[in-house]
Design a protein around this motif. Structure first.
Motif, PDB file in Angstrom:
ATOM      1  N   CYS A 117       3.133  -0.887   4.146  1.00 38.57           N
ATOM      2  CA  CYS A 117       2.761   0.478   3.770  1.00 38.57           C
ATOM      3  C   CYS A 117       4.044   1.295   3.606  1.00 38.57           C
ATOM      4  O   CYS A 117       4.803   1.453   4.560  1.00 38.57           O
ATOM      5  CB  CYS A 117       1.866   1.112   4.832  1.00 38.57           C
ATOM      6  SG  CYS A 117       1.537   2.868   4.542  1.00 38.57           S
ATOM      7  N   THR A 124       2.465  -3.824  14.637  1.00 35.31           N
ATOM      8  CA  THR A 124       3.106  -3.014  13.603  1.00 35.31           C
ATOM      9  C   THR A 124       4.588  -2.820  13.876  1.00 35.31           C
ATOM     10  O   THR A 124       4.986  -2.510  15.004  1.00 35.31           O
ATOM     11  CB  THR A 124       2.423  -1.635  13.507  1.00 35.31           C
ATOM     12  OG1 THR A 124       1.057  -1.815  13.132  1.00 35.31           O
ATOM     13  CG2 THR A 124       3.126  -0.737  12.483  1.00 35.31           C
ATOM     14  N   LEU A 135      -3.982   2.842  10.393  1.00 31.90           N
ATOM     15  CA  LEU A 135      -3.577   1.487  10.050  1.00 31.90           C
ATOM     16  C   LEU A 135      -3.296   0.649  11.295  1.00 31.90           C
ATOM     17  O   LEU A 135      -3.642  -0.539  11.352  1.00 31.90           O
ATOM     18  CB  LEU A 135      -2.337   1.536   9.164  1.00 31.90           C
ATOM     19  CG  LEU A 135      -2.516   2.207   7.794  1.00 31.90           C
ATOM     20  CD1 LEU A 135      -1.178   2.315   7.077  1.00 31.90           C
ATOM     21  CD2 LEU A 135      -3.513   1.438   6.936  1.00 31.90           C
ATOM     22  N   TYR A 194       0.846  -1.204   0.000  1.00 36.22           N
ATOM     23  CA  TYR A 194       0.000   0.000   0.000  1.00 36.22           C
ATOM     24  C   TYR A 194       0.875   1.245   0.000  1.00 36.22           C
ATOM     25  O   TYR A 194       1.741   1.408   0.870  1.00 36.22           O
ATOM     26  CB  TYR A 194      -0.905  -0.030   1.223  1.00 36.22           C
ATOM     27  CG  TYR A 194      -1.605   1.275   1.546  1.00 36.22           C
ATOM     28  CD1 TYR A 194      -2.261   2.014   0.568  1.00 36.22           C
ATOM     29  CD2 TYR A 194      -1.624   1.754   2.860  1.00 36.22           C
ATOM     30  CE1 TYR A 194      -2.908   3.210   0.878  1.00 36.22           C
ATOM     31  CE2 TYR A 194      -2.269   2.941   3.184  1.00 36.22           C
ATOM     32  CZ  TYR A 194      -2.906   3.664   2.186  1.00 36.22           C
ATOM     33  OH  TYR A 194      -3.537   4.842   2.501  1.00 36.22           O
ATOM     34  N   ALA A 220      -6.492  -1.199   2.195  1.00 31.50           N
ATOM     35  CA  ALA A 220      -5.462  -1.603   3.146  1.00 31.50           C
ATOM     36  C   ALA A 220      -6.066  -1.908   4.512  1.00 31.50           C
ATOM     37  O   ALA A 220      -5.712  -2.906   5.157  1.00 31.50           O
ATOM     38  CB  ALA A 220      -4.402  -0.516   3.257  1.00 31.50           C
ATOM     39  N   VAL A 221      -6.968  -1.061   4.970  1.00 35.32           N
ATOM     40  CA  VAL A 221      -7.620  -1.274   6.259  1.00 35.32           C
ATOM     41  C   VAL A 221      -8.422  -2.571   6.246  1.00 35.32           C
ATOM     42  O   VAL A 221      -8.381  -3.371   7.197  1.00 35.32           O
ATOM     43  CB  VAL A 221      -8.518  -0.069   6.597  1.00 35.32           C
ATOM     44  CG1 VAL A 221      -9.459  -0.401   7.757  1.00 35.32           C
ATOM     45  CG2 VAL A 221      -7.673   1.149   6.936  1.00 35.32           C
ATOM     46  N   LEU A 239       1.693  -5.622  10.074  1.00 31.94           N
ATOM     47  CA  LEU A 239       1.849  -4.390   9.308  1.00 31.94           C
ATOM     48  C   LEU A 239       3.296  -3.921   9.403  1.00 31.94           C
ATOM     49  O   LEU A 239       3.821  -3.745  10.503  1.00 31.94           O
ATOM     50  CB  LEU A 239       0.915  -3.297   9.838  1.00 31.94           C
ATOM     51  CG  LEU A 239       1.126  -1.878   9.293  1.00 31.94           C
ATOM     52  CD1 LEU A 239       0.856  -1.819   7.793  1.00 31.94           C
ATOM     53  CD2 LEU A 239       0.226  -0.877  10.042  1.00 31.94           C
ATOM     54  N   ARG A 286      -6.561   3.512   0.913  1.00 34.85           N
ATOM     55  CA  ARG A 286      -6.501   3.257   2.352  1.00 34.85           C
ATOM     56  C   ARG A 286      -7.579   2.282   2.770  1.00 34.85           C
ATOM     57  O   ARG A 286      -7.341   1.392   3.602  1.00 34.85           O
ATOM     58  CB  ARG A 286      -6.652   4.560   3.131  1.00 34.85           C
ATOM     59  CG  ARG A 286      -6.623   4.331   4.638  1.00 34.85           C
ATOM     60  CD  ARG A 286      -7.182   5.497   5.421  1.00 34.85           C
ATOM     61  NE  ARG A 286      -6.222   6.584   5.515  1.00 34.85           N
ATOM     62  CZ  ARG A 286      -6.472   7.725   6.170  1.00 34.85           C
ATOM     63  NH1 ARG A 286      -7.653   7.903   6.765  1.00 34.85           N
ATOM     64  NH2 ARG A 286      -5.563   8.681   6.226  1.00 34.85           N
TER      65      ARG A 286
END
Length: 659
Positions: free
Chosen positions: A619, A494, A486, A462, A650-651, A561, A647
């Motif tokens: 991302c 993440t 995110l 992304y 991606a979410v 992520l 977005r």
């Protein structure tokens, strides 16, 4: 799904076919078959055992290289299992081997996980981890520390780098840790030790008087590690130590026939630094402090001369950094080096020949070793070779004068490759690396083994093209907002990677205020502690800089992520890169900058998918990956992930992946 460009189809990487019997012309059939049989016995005993055709191909080719004595360069995608693919043939070869890695994480993985797996399959293998002497606590130095506050103030170092904690405070923590440690390793201290604090309790190799002359020699942590290495079949080190081994005339490591460079993608840069010379004002201050208590005639006057030279050198280097005059030797720098040389020569004259240990003589031996090494480096800085670059780097607090070879290939060709069989491997081998390292084209082979993972189904790339330019005043707020959305969608989980500490701290602080899950920032604890906390709690996010772009292996839902703040191009003012750009001429961007950036980006992206069942999003918060004319070169280096600029998509992917 909106792709970056309708003409840019996601391509599967192409690797070698997996032949059954056509490697017989590269090695004896028996050596190859023995390696494959041993590998299968190792992998079948592992939890979740699986057949990996790529791993077997690599193992067969490594066995061939070890048998025939040719060099091998392997690009092995994530999930191939490259560690076992070279360790098993090495264990069967009977040839003493040094494995040099780029990261501590891989050293730990090899020693704590891979080596025991091989031994459990009944394959004899004795391995040891060895680090540079300065990575171990020195018991003699520890006994000399005295009152930490006094020592810290004597060096003028009253503030550390870890928050507001001072050097003296860190010394007290290290002293307390010393009573319980069994390894003496800096990485086990439990926090990110300030280099100046650690320097007071560690001993560089050139300053050590030797175990037989030291009252703590029988309990020395560094000597114990060295003895284990001498008895080992496989010695696991880092690339910096291997470079130091070469630069000191091969005195630091046991004799060996094979060297494996794992994580070899930046080997030329790593060896360039370790084959060079570095000098800072802090180093002169340390020698001055040692001279002051050495007991030689005129000790105080000599120490004052060295301290004055340190102040002059520090001032000159800071001025050069501020004025962007970082390359070469100017009169002011030469004058500071002359001051340091005169004081060092005077110290050595007073030391003369030292006797056997006993009180002051032991200290004199240490001071003399430090002074001899300093004098040698001062000579090398004043008289660089024709292919060497001299430059200043660092900050106001830690400016350093560096001499390093622009190209390491000629030196390695003359001193290393003709003496050992070399295996180089990484998930990303930059174009032209073999030539830059000086590997003989007639004596080397190349193998590409693609990852077995299903990136197309399990991952999404992304790029939020709606973000403002990074130079815009609102850029950091926009990045923090994007990351917050995110991270909330991922429920934490993440790893955010940054190209600068400043960006990490600013964006990290903003995100921490906006999300409901924990956020760890690099610098708050040691690397090992941070990774442990991150891996133990799925809701935790970790914000880190370049040191975490490679060698971090966190499989499963804990890491769903990976965020990268910008494309990792080298700084325009990086002296070494600029020297290589000048040599490359008009093609500098495509031959120097772009290959390096694509390799580093691929390393960062590679943190996401670590097992066949992992799922998640990468991302990249840099719109150039979706818009720049050179984006195709960068994208071709990445796994074949689906791509989007949405977005919402991606979410949605994150929520599905972490459900």
């Amino acid at each position: 799904m909106r792709t970056f460009d309708p003409d840019e189809a996601v391509e599967e990487p192409q690797g070698d076919e997996l032949p059954a019997r056509d490697l017989a012309d590269e090695a004896t059939e028996g050596a190859r078959d023995a390696a494959l049989a041993a590998l299968r016995s190792v992998t079948e005993a592992l939890a979740g055992a699986e057949h990996r055709a790529g791993q077997e191909l690599m193992a067969a080719r490594v066995a061939s290289a070890l048998h025939d004595g040719h060099d091998l360069v392997v690009e092995a995608g994530t999930g191939v299992g490259k560690s076992l693919a070279y360790l098993v043939p090495v264990a069967l070869s009977g040839r003493r081997t040094v494995v040099a890695t780029a990261t501590k994480a891989l050293q730990d993985q090899l020693f704590d996980k891979e080596v025991p797996s091989i031994r459990a399959a009944g394959i004899g293998l004795v391995a040891a981890v060895l680090k540079g002497r300065q990575n171990y606590l020195c018991l003699q130095r520890l006994s000399d520390v005295g009152t930490p506050t006094t020592e810290a103030l004597a060096l003028g170092d009253d503030v550390g780098t870890a928050g507001a904690e001072g050097v003296a405070s860190q010394l007290r923590r290290i002293v307390a840790w010393s009573a319980t440690t069994t390894t003496g390793e800096r990485d086990d201290v439990g926090f990110e030790a300030d280099p100046r604090a650690w320097a007071r309790v560690s001993m560089p190799a050139e300053e050590c008087p030797g175990a037989d002359r030291c009252p703590h020699g029988s309990a020395c942590f560094a000597e114990s590690a060295k003895q284990r290495a001498e008895a080992a079949d496989v010695i696991i080190v880092n690339a910096a130590l291997y470079g130091a081994h070469l630069s000191t005339g091969r005195t630091l490591l046991p004799a060996h026939e094979v060297v494996v460079f794992d994580e070899a993608h930046e080997l030329d840069a790593q060896l360039s630094r370790s084959l060079g010379v570095e000098l800072s004002a802090s180093r002169l201050r340390i020698v001055a402090s040692m001279a002051r208590t050495s007991g030689v005639d005129d000790a105080r006057a000599i120490a004052d001369e060295l301290a004055a030279a340190a102040e002059r050198l520090g001032s000159v280097l800071r001025d050069r950094l501020a004025a962007s005059r970082s390359v070469g030797l100017d009169p002011a720098t030469s004058g500071a080096l002359d001051d340091a040389s005169r004081a060092t020569d005077r110290l050595l004259e007073q030391l003369g020949s030292t006797g056997m240990p006993g009180g002051a003589d032991l200290r004199k031996l240490s001071v003399r070793g430090a002074a001899i090494h300093l004098r040698g480096d001062l000579v090398r800085l004043r008289d660089p070779g024709g292919d060497d670059l001299i430059f200043v780097e660092g900050s106001d607090r830690s400016a350093t004068l560096v001499r390093a070879p622009i190209e390491v290939g000629p030196l390695l060709s003359a001193t290393l490759w003709r003496e050992v069989t070399a295996v180089l491997c990484s998930a990303t081998i930059p174009d032209g690396l073999e030539d830059r390292l000086g590997l003989d084209a007639s004596a080397r082979q190349r193998l590409d083994v693609p990852s077995p993972f299903d990136y197309r189904s399990h991952s999404l790339l992304y790029v939020p093209t709606h973000l403002p330019d990074r130079r815009d005043d609102v850029a950091e707020d926009a990045m923090a907002e994007e990351l917050s959305v995110l991270i909330e969608a991922a429920g934490g989980r993440t790893l955010a990677l940054f190209t600068s500490r400043r960006a990490l701290e600013k964006v990290g602080a903003k995100v921490r205020d906006r999300v409901t899950t924990p956020v760890l920032l690099q610098g708050e604890s040691s690397r090992a502690t941070l990774l442990g906390q991150f891996g133990d709690d799925e809701a935790t996010s970790l914000f880190a800089t370049m040191g975490f772009w490679q060698g971090v292996d966190v499989p499963g839902r804990t890491l769903s992520l990976v965020a990268i703040d910008r494309l990792p191009f080298g700084r325009p003012d990086d002296p070494m890169l600029e020297a290589r750009r000048v040599r490359a001429g008009d093609g500098a961007f495509s031959t120097v900058d772009l290959p390096r950036a694509s390799m580093l980006l691929a390393q960062g992206v590679g943190r996401l998918i670590r097992t066949a069942t992992d799922r998640g999003v990468v991302c990249v918060l840099d719109t150039r990956l979706a818009t720049a004319r050179y984006r195709g070169t960068l994208l071709r280096r990445l796994p074949p992930m689906r791509r989007t600029t949405s977005r919402d998509e991606a979410v949605s992917f994150l929520r599905e992946a972490t459900r």
